[in-house]
Design a protein around this motif. Structure first.
Motif, PDB file in Angstrom:
ATOM      1  N   LYS A 182      46.555  49.787  43.386  1.00 32.25           N
ATOM      2  CA  LYS A 182      46.276  50.239  44.742  1.00 32.25           C
ATOM      3  C   LYS A 182      47.289  49.656  45.713  1.00 32.25           C
ATOM      4  CE  LYS A 182      42.903  46.613  45.670  1.00 32.25           C
ATOM      5  NZ  LYS A 182      41.540  46.319  46.080  1.00 32.25           N
ATOM      6  N   THR A 183      47.362  50.254  46.882  1.00 29.82           N
ATOM      7  CA  THR A 183      48.253  49.748  47.919  1.00 29.82           C
ATOM      8  C   THR A 183      47.422  48.998  48.943  1.00 29.82           C
ATOM      9  OG1 THR A 183      48.077  51.785  49.172  1.00 29.82           O
ATOM     10  CG2 THR A 183      49.916  51.613  47.638  1.00 29.82           C
ATOM     11  N   ALA A 184      47.981  47.917  49.443  1.00 28.10           N
ATOM     12  CA  ALA A 184      47.322  47.092  50.452  1.00 28.10           C
ATOM     13  C   ALA A 184      48.312  46.820  51.573  1.00 28.10           C
ATOM     14  CB  ALA A 184      46.836  45.785  49.829  1.00 28.10           C
ATOM     15  N   ARG A 185      47.790  46.351  52.691  1.00 30.08           N
ATOM     16  CA  ARG A 185      48.655  46.077  53.831  1.00 30.08           C
ATOM     17  C   ARG A 185      48.638  44.600  54.172  1.00 30.08           C
ATOM     18  NH1 ARG A 185      50.491  49.480  57.445  1.00 30.08           N
ATOM     19  NH2 ARG A 185      49.908  48.105  59.145  1.00 30.08           N
ATOM     20  N   ASN A 186      49.816  44.071  54.463  1.00 29.10           N
ATOM     21  CA  ASN A 186      49.954  42.734  55.000  1.00 29.10           C
ATOM     22  C   ASN A 186      50.011  42.897  56.509  1.00 29.10           C
ATOM     23  OD1 ASN A 186      50.639  40.213  55.810  1.00 29.10           O
ATOM     24  ND2 ASN A 186      52.238  39.908  54.266  1.00 29.10           N
ATOM     25  N   ILE A 187      48.930  42.582  57.185  1.00 30.77           N
ATOM     26  CA  ILE A 187      48.814  42.856  58.615  1.00 30.77           C
ATOM     27  C   ILE A 187      49.788  42.013  59.434  1.00 30.77           C
ATOM     28  CG2 ILE A 187      47.234  42.785  60.586  1.00 30.77           C
ATOM     29  CD1 ILE A 187      44.985  43.347  58.613  1.00 30.77           C
ATOM     30  N   SER A 188      50.012  40.774  59.037  1.00 29.94           N
ATOM     31  CA  SER A 188      50.878  39.906  59.836  1.00 29.94           C
ATOM     32  C   SER A 188      52.336  40.364  59.810  1.00 29.94           C
ATOM     33  CB  SER A 188      50.771  38.455  59.359  1.00 29.94           C
ATOM     34  OG  SER A 188      51.213  38.343  58.028  1.00 29.94           O
ATOM     35  N   LYS A 189      52.803  40.876  58.669  1.00 25.19           N
ATOM     36  CA  LYS A 189      54.194  41.338  58.575  1.00 25.19           C
ATOM     37  C   LYS A 189      54.311  42.850  58.721  1.00 25.19           C
ATOM     38  CE  LYS A 189      55.662  37.595  55.564  1.00 25.19           C
ATOM     39  NZ  LYS A 189      56.191  37.258  54.251  1.00 25.19           N
ATOM     40  N   ASN A 190      53.172  43.546  58.796  1.00 32.38           N
ATOM     41  CA  ASN A 190      53.121  44.999  58.923  1.00 32.38           C
ATOM     42  C   ASN A 190      53.887  45.688  57.785  1.00 32.38           C
ATOM     43  OD1 ASN A 190      52.208  47.348  60.031  1.00 32.38           O
ATOM     44  ND2 ASN A 190      53.854  47.519  61.516  1.00 32.38           N
ATOM     45  N   THR A 191      53.623  45.248  56.573  1.00 33.23           N
ATOM     46  CA  THR A 191      54.244  45.846  55.395  1.00 33.23           C
ATOM     47  C   THR A 191      53.152  46.262  54.408  1.00 33.23           C
ATOM     48  OG1 THR A 191      54.440  43.692  54.311  1.00 33.23           O
ATOM     49  CG2 THR A 191      56.337  44.444  55.584  1.00 33.23           C
ATOM     50  N   THR A 192      53.503  47.144  53.488  1.00 36.04           N
ATOM     51  CA  THR A 192      52.566  47.522  52.436  1.00 36.04           C
ATOM     52  C   THR A 192      53.016  46.888  51.127  1.00 36.04           C
ATOM     53  OG1 THR A 192      53.790  49.528  51.932  1.00 36.04           O
ATOM     54  CG2 THR A 192      52.023  49.723  53.537  1.00 36.04           C
ATOM     55  N   ILE A 193      52.047  46.483  50.348  1.00 30.91           N
ATOM     56  CA  ILE A 193      52.337  45.909  49.041  1.00 30.91           C
ATOM     57  C   ILE A 193      51.534  46.684  48.004  1.00 30.91           C
ATOM     58  CG2 ILE A 193      52.896  43.611  49.883  1.00 30.91           C
ATOM     59  CD1 ILE A 193      50.077  42.731  49.113  1.00 30.91           C
ATOM     60  N   ILE A 194      52.000  46.681  46.778  1.00 29.96           N
ATOM     61  CA  ILE A 194      51.316  47.361  45.688  1.00 29.96           C
ATOM     62  C   ILE A 194      50.671  46.309  44.795  1.00 29.96           C
ATOM     63  CG2 ILE A 194      51.612  48.801  43.655  1.00 29.96           C
ATOM     64  CD1 ILE A 194      53.894  50.198  45.113  1.00 29.96           C
ATOM     65  N   ILE A 195      49.362  46.427  44.636  1.00 29.58           N
ATOM     66  CA  ILE A 195      48.634  45.536  43.740  1.00 29.58           C
ATOM     67  C   ILE A 195      48.554  46.244  42.390  1.00 29.58           C
ATOM     68  CG2 ILE A 195      46.449  44.371  43.306  1.00 29.58           C
ATOM     69  CD1 ILE A 195      46.030  44.363  46.349  1.00 29.58           C
ATOM     70  N   PRO A 196      49.127  45.653  41.349  1.00 29.18           N
ATOM     71  CA  PRO A 196      49.164  46.347  40.052  1.00 29.18           C
ATOM     72  C   PRO A 196      47.786  46.423  39.399  1.00 29.18           C
ATOM     73  CG  PRO A 196      50.068  44.138  39.853  1.00 29.18           C
ATOM     74  CD  PRO A 196      49.782  44.365  41.299  1.00 29.18           C
ATOM     75  N   GLU A 197      47.677  47.284  38.403  1.00 30.27           N
ATOM     76  CA  GLU A 197      46.452  47.413  37.622  1.00 30.27           C
ATOM     77  C   GLU A 197      46.176  46.088  36.925  1.00 30.27           C
ATOM     78  OE1 GLU A 197      46.267  49.508  33.537  1.00 30.27           O
ATOM     79  OE2 GLU A 197      45.641  50.993  35.027  1.00 30.27           O
ATOM     80  N   HIS A 198      44.906  45.652  36.943  1.00 33.46           N
ATOM     81  CA  HIS A 198      44.568  44.389  36.289  1.00 33.46           C
ATOM     82  C   HIS A 198      43.125  44.442  35.790  1.00 33.46           C
ATOM     83  CE1 HIS A 198      43.385  43.951  40.508  1.00 33.46           C
ATOM     84  NE2 HIS A 198      42.472  43.084  40.109  1.00 33.46           N
ATOM     85  N   ASN A 199      42.782  43.484  34.931  1.00 38.15           N
ATOM     86  CA  ASN A 199      41.450  43.400  34.344  1.00 38.15           C
ATOM     87  C   ASN A 199      40.608  42.388  35.108  1.00 38.15           C
ATOM     88  OD1 ASN A 199      42.165  45.177  32.303  1.00 38.15           O
ATOM     89  ND2 ASN A 199      42.883  43.531  30.984  1.00 38.15           N
ATOM     90  N   ILE A 200      39.295  42.682  35.242  1.00 38.56           N
ATOM     91  CA  ILE A 200      38.369  41.746  35.857  1.00 38.56           C
ATOM     92  C   ILE A 200      37.140  41.608  34.967  1.00 38.56           C
ATOM     93  CG2 ILE A 200      39.099  42.179  38.230  1.00 38.56           C
ATOM     94  CD1 ILE A 200      36.490  43.847  38.496  1.00 38.56           C
ATOM     95  N   PRO A 201      36.523  40.424  34.924  1.00 37.37           N
ATOM     96  CA  PRO A 201      35.286  40.270  34.151  1.00 37.37           C
ATOM     97  C   PRO A 201      34.104  40.808  34.948  1.00 37.37           C
ATOM     98  CG  PRO A 201      35.909  38.184  35.101  1.00 37.37           C
ATOM     99  CD  PRO A 201      37.006  39.155  35.432  1.00 37.37           C
ATOM    100  N   SER A 202      33.121  41.334  34.243  1.00 36.32           N
ATOM    101  CA  SER A 202      31.934  41.881  34.872  1.00 36.32           C
ATOM    102  C   SER A 202      30.729  41.507  34.030  1.00 36.32           C
ATOM    103  CB  SER A 202      32.069  43.396  34.994  1.00 36.32           C
ATOM    104  OG  SER A 202      30.895  43.955  35.515  1.00 36.32           O
ATOM    105  N   PHE A 203      29.578  41.313  34.689  1.00 34.19           N
ATOM    106  CA  PHE A 203      28.352  40.956  33.981  1.00 34.19           C
ATOM    107  C   PHE A 203      27.282  41.998  34.265  1.00 34.19           C
ATOM    108  CE2 PHE A 203      24.147  38.849  34.053  1.00 34.19           C
ATOM    109  CZ  PHE A 203      24.062  38.526  32.713  1.00 34.19           C
TER     110      PHE A 203
END
Length: 57
Positions: A25-46
């Motif tokens: 997904k894409t996210a925004r860095n509000i302080s620098k007014n830039t967009t960054i891409i967060i890569p696909e990753h795994n998370i644990p779930s219960f």
């Protein structure tokens, strides 16, 4: 260690620990007014077992 290797863990009567994939997904860095891409990753779930939920209630 099983979750780190990508295996799910099932505990009868308690619940299951599973690995879920978060999509890229894409996210925004509000302080620098830039967009960054967060890569696909795994998370644990219960997910608790039905018998466990009934005992707690």
């Amino acid at each position: 260690s099983s979750l780190a290797q990508g295996e799910n863990v099932y505990l009868r009567g308690f619940g299951s620990f599973v690995i879920k994939k978060r999509a890229q997904k894409t996210a925004r860095n509000i302080s620098k007014n830039t967009t960054i891409i967060i890569p696909e990753h795994n998370i644990p779930s219960f997910k608790p077992a039905k018998t466990f939920l009934n005992e707690v209630k």
